[in-house]
Design a protein around this motif. Structure first.
Motif, mmCIF file in Angstrom:
data_model
loop_
_atom_site.group_PDB
_atom_site.id
_atom_site.type_symbol
_atom_site.label_atom_id
_atom_site.label_comp_id
_atom_site.label_asym_id
_atom_site.label_seq_id
_atom_site.Cartn_x
_atom_site.Cartn_y
_atom_site.Cartn_z
ATOM 1 N N THR A 232 -0.177 -6.691 -15.403
ATOM 2 C CA THR A 232 -0.838 -5.811 -16.373
ATOM 3 C C THR A 232 0.146 -5.577 -17.516
ATOM 4 O OG1 THR A 232 -0.076 -3.849 -15.167
ATOM 5 C CG2 THR A 232 -2.272 -4.680 -14.628
ATOM 6 N N PRO A 233 -0.290 -4.975 -18.622
ATOM 7 C CA PRO A 233 0.596 -4.868 -19.793
ATOM 8 C C PRO A 233 1.741 -3.873 -19.644
ATOM 9 C CG PRO A 233 -1.731 -4.630 -20.411
ATOM 10 C CD PRO A 233 -1.655 -4.525 -18.936
ATOM 11 N N GLN A 234 1.654 -2.960 -18.675
ATOM 12 C CA GLN A 234 2.635 -1.886 -18.619
ATOM 13 C C GLN A 234 4.001 -2.403 -18.157
ATOM 14 O OE1 GLN A 234 0.013 -0.429 -15.002
ATOM 15 N NE2 GLN A 234 1.559 1.079 -15.497
ATOM 16 N N ASP A 235 5.045 -1.723 -18.578
ATOM 17 C CA ASP A 235 6.409 -2.187 -18.335
ATOM 18 C C ASP A 235 6.726 -2.331 -16.856
ATOM 19 O OD1 ASP A 235 6.904 -2.356 -21.012
ATOM 20 O OD2 ASP A 235 7.995 -0.449 -21.170
ATOM 21 N N VAL A 236 6.247 -1.406 -16.015
ATOM 22 C CA VAL A 236 6.596 -1.450 -14.598
ATOM 23 C C VAL A 236 6.049 -2.711 -13.947
ATOM 24 C CG1 VAL A 236 4.568 -0.116 -13.846
ATOM 25 C CG2 VAL A 236 6.650 -0.117 -12.441
ATOM 26 N N ALA A 237 4.876 -3.161 -14.382
ATOM 27 C CA ALA A 237 4.311 -4.396 -13.854
ATOM 28 C C ALA A 237 5.051 -5.612 -14.393
ATOM 29 C CB ALA A 237 2.821 -4.489 -14.198
ATOM 30 N N LEU A 238 5.442 -5.555 -15.658
ATOM 31 C CA LEU A 238 6.145 -6.681 -16.274
ATOM 32 C C LEU A 238 7.523 -6.885 -15.648
ATOM 33 C CD1 LEU A 238 5.186 -5.987 -19.983
ATOM 34 C CD2 LEU A 238 4.348 -7.862 -18.561
ATOM 35 N N ILE A 239 8.172 -5.792 -15.271
ATOM 36 C CA ILE A 239 9.478 -5.895 -14.612
ATOM 37 C C ILE A 239 9.347 -6.656 -13.298
ATOM 38 C CG2 ILE A 239 11.273 -4.555 -13.447
ATOM 39 C CD1 ILE A 239 10.812 -2.384 -15.611
ATOM 40 N N ASP A 240 8.305 -6.301 -12.527
ATOM 41 C CA ASP A 240 8.089 -6.986 -11.245
ATOM 42 C C ASP A 240 7.597 -8.415 -11.451
ATOM 43 O OD1 ASP A 240 8.897 -4.841 -9.686
ATOM 44 O OD2 ASP A 240 6.920 -3.926 -9.687
ATOM 45 N N ALA A 241 6.824 -8.649 -12.506
ATOM 46 C CA ALA A 241 6.388 -10.012 -12.810
ATOM 47 C C ALA A 241 7.584 -10.902 -13.109
ATOM 48 C CB ALA A 241 5.420 -10.007 -13.992
ATOM 49 N N ALA A 242 8.563 -10.346 -13.813
ATOM 50 C CA ALA A 242 9.780 -11.111 -14.110
ATOM 51 C C ALA A 242 10.513 -11.479 -12.828
ATOM 52 C CB ALA A 242 10.696 -10.299 -15.033
ATOM 53 N N ARG A 243 10.477 -10.600 -11.837
ATOM 54 C CA ARG A 243 11.108 -10.909 -10.550
ATOM 55 C C ARG A 243 10.370 -12.065 -9.864
ATOM 56 N NH1 ARG A 243 11.374 -4.961 -9.940
ATOM 57 N NH2 ARG A 243 13.528 -4.312 -10.321
ATOM 58 N N ALA A 244 9.038 -12.035 -9.928
ATOM 59 C CA ALA A 244 8.255 -13.118 -9.327
ATOM 60 C C ALA A 244 8.569 -14.437 -10.022
ATOM 61 C CB ALA A 244 6.764 -12.803 -9.425
ATOM 62 N N ILE A 245 8.685 -14.405 -11.336
ATOM 63 C CA ILE A 245 9.037 -15.620 -12.087
ATOM 64 C C ILE A 245 10.400 -16.144 -11.631
ATOM 65 C CG2 ILE A 245 9.710 -16.455 -14.373
ATOM 66 C CD1 ILE A 245 7.519 -14.639 -15.536
ATOM 67 N N ASP A 246 11.354 -15.245 -11.442
ATOM 68 C CA ASP A 246 12.687 -15.646 -11.008
ATOM 69 C C ASP A 246 12.643 -16.268 -9.619
ATOM 70 O OD1 ASP A 246 15.623 -15.658 -11.393
ATOM 71 O OD2 ASP A 246 15.597 -14.270 -9.706
ATOM 72 N N MET A 247 11.789 -15.728 -8.738
ATOM 73 C CA MET A 247 11.638 -16.302 -7.405
ATOM 74 C C MET A 247 11.144 -17.739 -7.480
ATOM 75 S SD MET A 247 8.817 -15.448 -4.493
ATOM 76 C CE MET A 247 7.597 -16.067 -5.638
ATOM 77 N N PHE A 248 10.103 -17.983 -8.305
ATOM 78 C CA PHE A 248 9.572 -19.338 -8.421
ATOM 79 C C PHE A 248 10.605 -20.270 -9.049
ATOM 80 C CE2 PHE A 248 5.311 -17.139 -8.368
ATOM 81 C CZ PHE A 248 4.936 -17.649 -7.123
ATOM 82 N N ARG A 249 11.383 -19.750 -9.994
ATOM 83 C CA ARG A 249 12.425 -20.570 -10.601
ATOM 84 C C ARG A 249 13.433 -21.013 -9.558
ATOM 85 N NH1 ARG A 249 17.398 -19.786 -12.053
ATOM 86 N NH2 ARG A 249 17.297 -17.544 -11.597
ATOM 87 N N LYS A 250 13.837 -20.095 -8.690
ATOM 88 C CA LYS A 250 14.807 -20.430 -7.644
ATOM 89 C C LYS A 250 14.225 -21.396 -6.629
ATOM 90 C CE LYS A 250 17.447 -16.138 -8.067
ATOM 91 N NZ LYS A 250 17.768 -14.809 -7.496
ATOM 92 N N ALA A 251 12.896 -21.365 -6.452
ATOM 93 C CA ALA A 251 12.232 -22.274 -5.516
ATOM 94 C C ALA A 251 11.805 -23.577 -6.189
ATOM 95 C CB ALA A 251 11.010 -21.590 -4.905
ATOM 96 N N SER A 252 12.195 -23.754 -7.465
ATOM 97 C CA SER A 252 11.864 -24.968 -8.236
ATOM 98 C C SER A 252 10.365 -25.178 -8.377
ATOM 99 C CB SER A 252 12.513 -26.201 -7.596
ATOM 100 O OG SER A 252 13.929 -26.076 -7.574
#
Length: 358
Positions: A232-252
């Motif tokens: 969602t657009p709110q900052d708290v969701a975007l912070i967690d979305a960034a963590r999910a992105i980092d997880m996928f990056r680490k998993a290639s």
């Protein structure tokens, strides 16, 4: 005449792949009879987001050929597989994840799958949210049970033109699952490898929120084409979305794009637009990853989910449904780009081995 038409078609590029239709092998038929050119284009996905532009460009190019006064364009579609198929018969496994719960991830996953199937793709949907499965309810199949076929494999349930499996159809209604990591890993492997998915263009996987055991098991079990992040657009969701992105990056696992859900609200009585959770925050993430679309809050989406019919099928003309359809087509386009580029890179890597020194 045929050679002239093919030469004209070589000037038409696929807008996403940035290569001409002829070299991509997308021209299935090109015939001219009495000044009427009949062109059949074989798209890389039935959910092509730029089909209209391709049709217009083909017509414009072929009309320049002397002797052609009419151009009839038709379409087929063949989804290009990943370089390494994820599962037997399954061309692409696509993960739909989020950094946190409550962002509408499952609703987006269900509507993406239904939209791709609506456009003509062969689609499967795996509800990997083992602790909180909701896909079966959203598809109107909460009471259905998963059965075994003659080969003792799980037979996915069919609904609304797609096949799906959910823990909700394997366990008693309302029963909580108290499982540790090894049991989750075993369940995920069974859902993927012991199910008769058949021939699929896309297998959409609705992940649980966060970055836990299920996500890890999936990325270790099959070759994943890519992931979609719902926020969602709110900052708290975007912070967690960034963590999910980092997880996928680490998993290639490539991140194919971001979906901003609950992006805004249009009051049905006044038509005024309200940004209840802010708006456009996902564009900060979209600086690195494509923003696949912004989906507004819509009462029909919730009602349709409770009624067991995806909004893209029940009310396809609403603003929210149109946004979801657009997201699905943009996602299909991203998958096509990735598949074609990987195939091209692989062919270039193999080229030296094919050369003979004289």
């Amino acid at each position: 005449m045929h050679d002239a038409v093919m030469s004209a078609l070589k000037t038409v590029n696929d807008p996403e792949l940035h290569r001409d239709l002829v070299s991509l092998g997308m021209i299935e038929r090109a015939e001219v009879v009495d000044g009427v050119a009949q062109i059949k284009v074989n798209l890389t996905t039935p959910a092509c987001p730029l089909k209209g532009q391709i049709e217009e460009d083909v017509r414009s190019a072929v009309l320049k050929v002397p002797g052609v006064h009419t151009v009839q364009v038709s379409f087929g579609a063949t989804v290009r597989p990943a370089a390494q198929p994820a599962l037997p018969g399954v061309k692409h496994v696509l993960l739909v994840g989020s950094g946190k719960g409550g962002v509408g991830k499952s609703s987006v996953a269900v509507n993406l799958a239904a939209s791709l199937a609506r456009d003509g793709a062969r689609v499967g949907l795996l509800d990997a949210d083992v602790y909180g499965p909701s896909v079966a309810h959203m598809l109107g199949q909460g009471a259905a049970r998963v059965s075994a076929n003659a080969d003792r494999k799980m037979q996915p349930i069919e609904a609304h033109g797609l096949r799906f499996i959910s823990m909700a159809n394997l366990s008693p209604a309302g029963q909580a699952l108290v499982w540790r990591g090894p049991m989750l890993h075993s369940a995920v492997q069974q859902f993927l490898k012991d199910a008769a998915w058949g021939e699929l263009d896309y297998l959409i996987v609705d992940l649980p929120p966060g970055t836990g055991d299920v996500q890890l098991s999936l990325t270790q079990t099959v070759q994943v084409t890519g992931a979609v992040i719902v926020t969602t657009p709110q900052d708290v969701a975007l912070i967690d979305a960034a963590r999910a992105i980092d997880m996928f990056r680490k998993a290639s696992v490539p991140v194919l794009g971001i979906v901003e859900n609950m992006s805004y609200f249009v009051a049905p009585d006044t038509g005024n637009t309200y940004d209840l959770f802010g708006r456009g925050g996902s564009r900060k993430l979209g600086e690195q990853y494509p923003l696949l679309g912004e989906v507004p809050i819509d009462l029909d989406v919730r009602q349709d989910a409770d009624a067991g019919v995806p909004a893209v099928l029940a009310h396809p003309q609403t603003v929210a449904a149109q946004a979801l359809i657009s997201v699905a087509r943009n996602l299909a386009g991203q998958v096509s780009v990735l598949a074609v580029n990987r195939a091209l890179a692989q062919s270039l890597e193999e080229l030296p081995d094919q050369l003979t020194v004289v």
